[in-house]
Design an enzyme around this catalytic site. Structure first.
Site, PDB file in Angstrom:
ATOM      1  N   ASP A  49       0.853  -1.174   0.000  1.00 45.94           N
ATOM      2  CA  ASP A  49       0.000   0.000   0.000  1.00 45.94           C
ATOM      3  C   ASP A  49       0.903   1.242   0.000  1.00 45.94           C
ATOM      4  O   ASP A  49       2.124   1.149   0.130  1.00 45.94           O
ATOM      5  CB  ASP A  49      -0.957  -0.017   1.201  1.00 45.94           C
TER       6      ASP A  49
HETATM    7  C1  BGC Z   1      -5.105   3.092   0.195  1.00 42.91           C
HETATM    8  C2  BGC Z   1      -5.294   2.037  -0.861  1.00 42.91           C
HETATM    9  C3  BGC Z   1      -5.166   2.633  -2.238  1.00 42.91           C
HETATM   10  C4  BGC Z   1      -3.840   3.319  -2.357  1.00 42.91           C
HETATM   11  C5  BGC Z   1      -3.570   3.911  -3.723  1.00 42.91           C
HETATM   12  C6  BGC Z   1      -3.870   3.932  -0.058  1.00 42.91           C
HETATM   13  O1  BGC Z   1      -3.807   5.024   0.797  1.00 42.91           O
HETATM   14  O2  BGC Z   1      -5.039   2.488   1.462  1.00 42.91           O
HETATM   15  O3  BGC Z   1      -6.528   1.403  -0.690  1.00 42.91           O
HETATM   16  O4  BGC Z   1      -5.333   1.644  -3.214  1.00 42.91           O
HETATM   17  O5  BGC Z   1      -3.773   4.353  -1.381  1.00 42.91           O
HETATM   18  O6  BGC Z   1      -4.366   5.009  -3.972  1.00 42.91           O
END
Ligand code: BGC
Length: 718
Positions: free
Chosen positions: A265
Site C-alpha cells: 500500500d
Molecule cells: C489506500 C489504498 C489505495 C492506495 C492507492 C492507499 O492510501 O489504502 O486502498 O489503493 O492508497 O491510492
C-alpha cells in the site's frame, strides 16, 4: 511474447531496470512536458530524471489522452521499451458511479457487484486504466473505522461471495480482453481489524482468528484468479504486512499458491521505519523483498538499496528476478507489449461515460442496496398525502461517496428527484440551500428546525434526509461518535412532535447509531451513498417502484460502547440465556443490551413472507430445505439465510455462521422451496494447531430471514 522471450527480456535488464519495475511512482513524475523540477518530488525521492524512464508503473493518473501521453514518453525513454503499468483506484465506478462497496454487499446479490465492476472496468479501460486497486476484501467489525464503506462487512462467507464477484466483474475470463482490467484485492491482511476502529492503528488478532474470519475473502479472490494482491498498512503479529513473511510468503504464496503480483500500500515500505521495525530504507527493502513484495508503492527503497544489498550478499538476487518476472508476465498477460495503450481511447470514453446503459444499471443496482430498516404502519411506499423534504442532505448533490474519482457535477439531489418524480416545479423543503462544507468533515449542521417546521407546516409526511458527510467516511476517517448529530436528531424529533409522518433516509458510509432517532421515525431507509443515480434510487424505493431487498452486512450498534458487536461471536463461558436472564454474573452490559439495534442479515421488504418449518438431514453433509411464501399482494425478494453452529468443537465455535443464502423473487401468493447443501469442507475450521479440520458431531442448522430470526434443527454430521 512467449515465456522464452519474457525470460530473455528479464535477463537483458540491468539491476536498476529490474528495480524500476518493482517501483510505482505517482503520475506527476511521468506526465511532464518539458523540464523536471529536480527540487520537487524527484529530490525528495533522491531520483534523477533518467531514473524515471526505468520505472514500471504509476497510479491514479488516468484519462485516455493522458495515459497515451505518459506511455508515449515512457516508451521512447525506456531503453528496453517496457510499457508502464497504469493502475488506479476504480473502487465503485469510473465515471458512472455505483453504490459504495459496503452498500453493494448489503444487496446480498453477488450478480450486482459483478455487473457494476464490469461496467466500471469498461469505462476505466477506455480511460487507460489497466489495473484497479479493488476489490477491498477487509472484514470489518467496528463501524468507527471509516473504510467500512469499502468493506463487504462482518461475515467471512458473504465477504467471499461478494469479493469473488467483483474480481469476475473487473477481469472477466481474461483481463486482456477489451473493456477488462486486472484486479488487485486488498489489503492483505486484516486491515479491517485496526484497534478501536482507528485507521492505520495496530492490529492484534491471533492466527486462529485470522484464519477463522479474516482470510476467506482474500482467498476467494485468489481462487477467482485475481492478478494482484496489495498488502496492508497494519501490523500482523507485530510485523507490518509489507515485510511480513508469514502473510505473504507462507499463507499467500505457499499455502494458497498465489503466483501473481504483490504490491504494497501507499508508502508502506517506508512506513516500516515509522513502525520502528526497520532501521533504514535498506533494511525495509530487504525485508519487503524477502517477504515476497513485488512492487513498492510511492517510495524508492528497493530502487535505492537492493542492488547494493545483492552485491554485499545480503539479498538473494533470485528473489528480485522472480518478482520482476511476475511483473513482466502481468504486462504480457494484459497484452501491453503489443499494445501499451491497452483500451485507452478518447472516442470510447465519450461513448461509454455515463451512457444510458450504464446509468440504467447504476439506478437498478442502487435501488437494491438501500435497506428498509423500519416501516411502522406501512407508511412506505409513499402514496398521496402532502409531502415535503427536510434534512441537511435533501438538497445535496455530493451523493457519490468516497473514492469516486469524478465530480458530482450533473448529479441530481434527492429533492430534485422528488420534484421530478412528482411532476412538481417545487416542493415544501425545510432545507433549501446546499450545505457549503459537506466535504470537509464538519461535525454538525446548522440548527434550522424552526425554519423547517414553518416551511413544512402544510405537510403531513416529511422525508428527512440525514446522516454523515461524505468526508466522514473513507480512508483516515475514523470517528468515536456514530450518533446522528444533535441538530439532525432535534429536527427529526420536532418533526415527529409536530404530528407528521417522518420518513428518515440515512446517508452514510457506515452503520450509524440510530437509537436516538428511531422512536421519532415512522420509517427508516438506510441509503448509504448510492452513486450517480442515488437520488432516483431513493425515489424508486420510497414510491415503491423498487421493493427493498437489501440486508445488513455489518451489525448496527445501539451504542458505540458495544463496538465491536457482530453476530458470529463465540459463546463465552457465561452466555446470557436471554435478555431477562436473572443471573448477575453473566457476560452482559449493565446499561445496554448485548444485541445490536439491527442484526446482520436484517432488512425489510414491502412484501411479507412466511417460512414453512425447515427440514434438515445430517449424515455426510447437511442438507436443509425451507419453503417461503409471499403472503402479501406485492411481488418482492426475500433473502433466505442458512446458518450453522457446531455444538461442541475442540476450540470455541461461533454461535452462528452463515453458510448459504439465496435471494428469491416471489410474486404475490407464490411460494418457492430453497435447498442448501453444506459440505464437511464448509464446516471445517482451524483447530488448536491451526490445521483445517472437520470434527464430526452435532450441528445446529438454522434457516431464517436474518441472523436473529431463525428456526433451528439439530443434526449429526459424521
Ligand atoms: C489506500 C489504498 C489505495 C492506495 C492507492 C492507499 O492510501 O489504502 O486502498 O489503493 O492508497 O491510492
Amino acid at each position: 511474447m512467449n515465456n522464452e522471450e519474457l525470460l530473455q527480456l528479464l535477463h537483458s535488464m540491468t539491476h536498476q531496470e529490474k528495480l524500476g519495475q518493482m517501483t510505482q511512482l505517482t503520475p506527476d513524475l511521468f506526465d511532464i512536458d518539458g523540464q523536471f523540477n529536480v527540487t520537487g518530488p524527484l529530490k525528495e525521492l533522491n531520483l534523477e530524471e533518467e531514473d524515471i524512464s526505468r520505472m514500471g508503473s504509476t497510479l491514479n493518473g488516468t484519462g485516455a489522452q493522458r495515459v497515451k501521453r505518459m506511455q508515449d514518453k515512457h516508451m521512447k525513454e525506456d531503453r528496453l521499451h517496457i510499457p508502464l503499468l497504469i493502475m488506479a483506484d476504480v473502487v465503485h465506478g469510473y465515471r458512472t458511479i455505483f453504490p459504495v462497496p459496503h452498500a453493494m454487499s448489503c444487496s446480498f446479490n453477488p450478480a450486482l457487484p459483478e455487473e457494476a465492476a464490469s461496467i466500471a472496468a469498461r469505462e476505466a479501460a477506455a480511460a487507460g486504466v489497466q489495473v484497479t486497486f479493488a476489490p477491498m476484501a477487509d472484514l470489518v467489525r467496528d463501524p468507527r473505522w471509516g473504510r467500512v464503506m469499502e468493506s463487504p462487512g462482518e461475515d467471512p462467507y458473504l465477504n467471499a461471495k461478494i469479493t469473488e464477484a467483483y474480481v469476475r466483474g473487473f477481469q472477466g475470463s481474461d483481463p486482456k480482453a477489451e473493456g477488462k482490467v486486472a484486479a488487485c484485492v486488498k489489503h492483505f491482511a486484516a486491515y479491517g481489524a485496526s484497534e478501536a476502529g482507528r485507521d492505520y492503528n495496530t492490529v492484534d488478532i491471533s492466527e486462529g482468528i485470522l484464519r477463522e474470519f479474516y482470510l476467506s475473502a482474500y482467498q476467494a479472490a485468489v481462487k477467482a484468479g485475481v492478478k494482484l494482491v496489495m498488502s496492508s498498512f497494519n501490523l500482523y503479529e507485530r510485523v507490518p504486512a509489507a515485510v511480513n513473511k508469514k502473510l505473504q510468503r507462507q499463507i499467500l504464496r505457499k499455502e494458497w499458491g498465489f503466483d501473481g503480483v504483490t504490491i504494497t500500500d501507499y508508502s508502506a515500505v517506508d512506513e516500516t521505519l515509522s513502525h520502528g521495525v526497520c532501521q533504514d530504507g535498506a533494511e525495509a527493502a530487504r525485508r519487503a523483498i524477502e517477504a515476497g513484495t513485488d512492487i513498492e508503492m510511492t517510495s524508492c527503497h528497493f530502487y535505492q538499496n537492493a542492488e547494493r544489498l545483492v552485491a554485499e550478499g545480503k539479498l538473494d538476487e533470485k528473489l528480485i528476478d522472480e518478482a520482476v518476472y511476475r511483473i513482466l508476465r502481468l504486462k504480457n498477460e494484459l497484452g501491453l507489449f503489443e499494445n501499451p495503450y491497452k483500451d485507452a481511447d478518447e472516442e470510447k470514453e465519450k461513448e461509454l461515460f455515463l451512457c444510458p446503459e450504464h446509468l440504467e444499471a447504476a439506478r437498478r443496482i442502487g435501488g437494491q442496496c438501500a435497506i428498509l430498516l423500519k416501516n411502522e404502519n406501512k407508511v412506505l411506499p409513499l402514496s398521496g398525502g402532502k409531502l415535503g423534504l427536510a434534512g441537511p442532505f435533501a438538497c445535496v448533490k455530493d451523493l457519490l461517496g468516497p473514492w469516486a474519482l469524478t465530480s458530482p457535477d450533473g448529479v441530481s439531489s434527492i429533492y430534485n428527484a422528488f420534484c421530478a418524480r412528482m411532476g412538481m416545479a417545487s416542493l415544501p423543503c425545510g432545507m433549501t440551500d446546499e450545505l457549503p462544507s459537506l466535504t470537509t468533515g464538519i461535525r454538525d449542521v446548522p440548527d434550522q428546525v424552526e425554519e423547517a417546521l414553518q416551511a413544512l407546516s402544510g405537510c403531513d409526511t416529511v422525508v428527512v434526509c440525514i446522516g454523515e458527510n461524505v468526508a466522514d467516511s473513507g480512508e483516515a476517517a475514523s470517528k468515536v461518535s456514530l450518533r446522528i448529530s444533535p441538530n439532525q436528531e432535534k429536527l427529526v424529533r420536532r418533526l415527529k412532535e409536530s404530528g407528521k409522518t417522518v420518513i428518515a433516509v440515512v446517508l452514510s458510509g457506515r452503520p450509524l447509531v440510530l437509537t436516538d432517532i428511531l422512536p421519532h421515525c415512522d420509517a427508516v431507509v438506510q441509503a448509504w451513498y448510492l452513486g450517480t443515480e442515488m437520488a432516483k434510487c431513493v425515489t424508486d424505493v420510497l414510491f415503491g417502484d423498487v421493493n427493498p431487498s437489501a440486508r445488513v452486512a455489518l451489525s448496527f450498534p445501539r451504542d458505540v460502547g458495544q463496538c465491536p458487536v457482530y453476530y458470529n461471536h463465540y459463546r463465552t463461558g457465561r452466555p446470557l440465556s436471554g435478555p431477562d436472564d436473572p443471573d448477575f454474573y453473566k457476560s452482559r452490559y449493565l446499561d445496554c443490551s448485548n444485541e445490536p439495534l439491527f442484526p446482520f442479515g436484517y432488512g425489510l421488504s414491502y412484501s411479507e413472507f412466511s417460512y414453512s418449518p425447515i427440514t434438515v438431514t445430517g449424515g455426510s453433509q447437511i442438507t436443509a430445505q425451507v419453503t417461503v411464501k409471499n403472503t402479501s399482494s406485492r411481488a418482492g425478494k426475500e433473502t433466505v439465510q442458512l446458518y450453522v453452529h457446531d455444538v461442541v468443537g475442540s476450540v470455541a465455535r461461533p454461535v452462528k455462521e452463515l453458510k448459504g443464502f439465496e435471494q428469491i423473487e416471489l410474486q404475490p401468493g407464490e411460494e418457492k422451496t430453497v435447498s442448501f447443501q453444506v459440505t464437511k469442507e464448509a464446516l471445517s475450521f482451524p483447530n488448536e494447531d491451526l490445521e483445517l479440520v472437520f470434527e464430526p458431531g452435532e450441528f445446529d442448522v438454522m434457516i431464517g430471514s436474518d441472523s436473529a430470526h431463525v428456526e433451528t434443527v439439530r443434526v449429526t454430521v459424521q
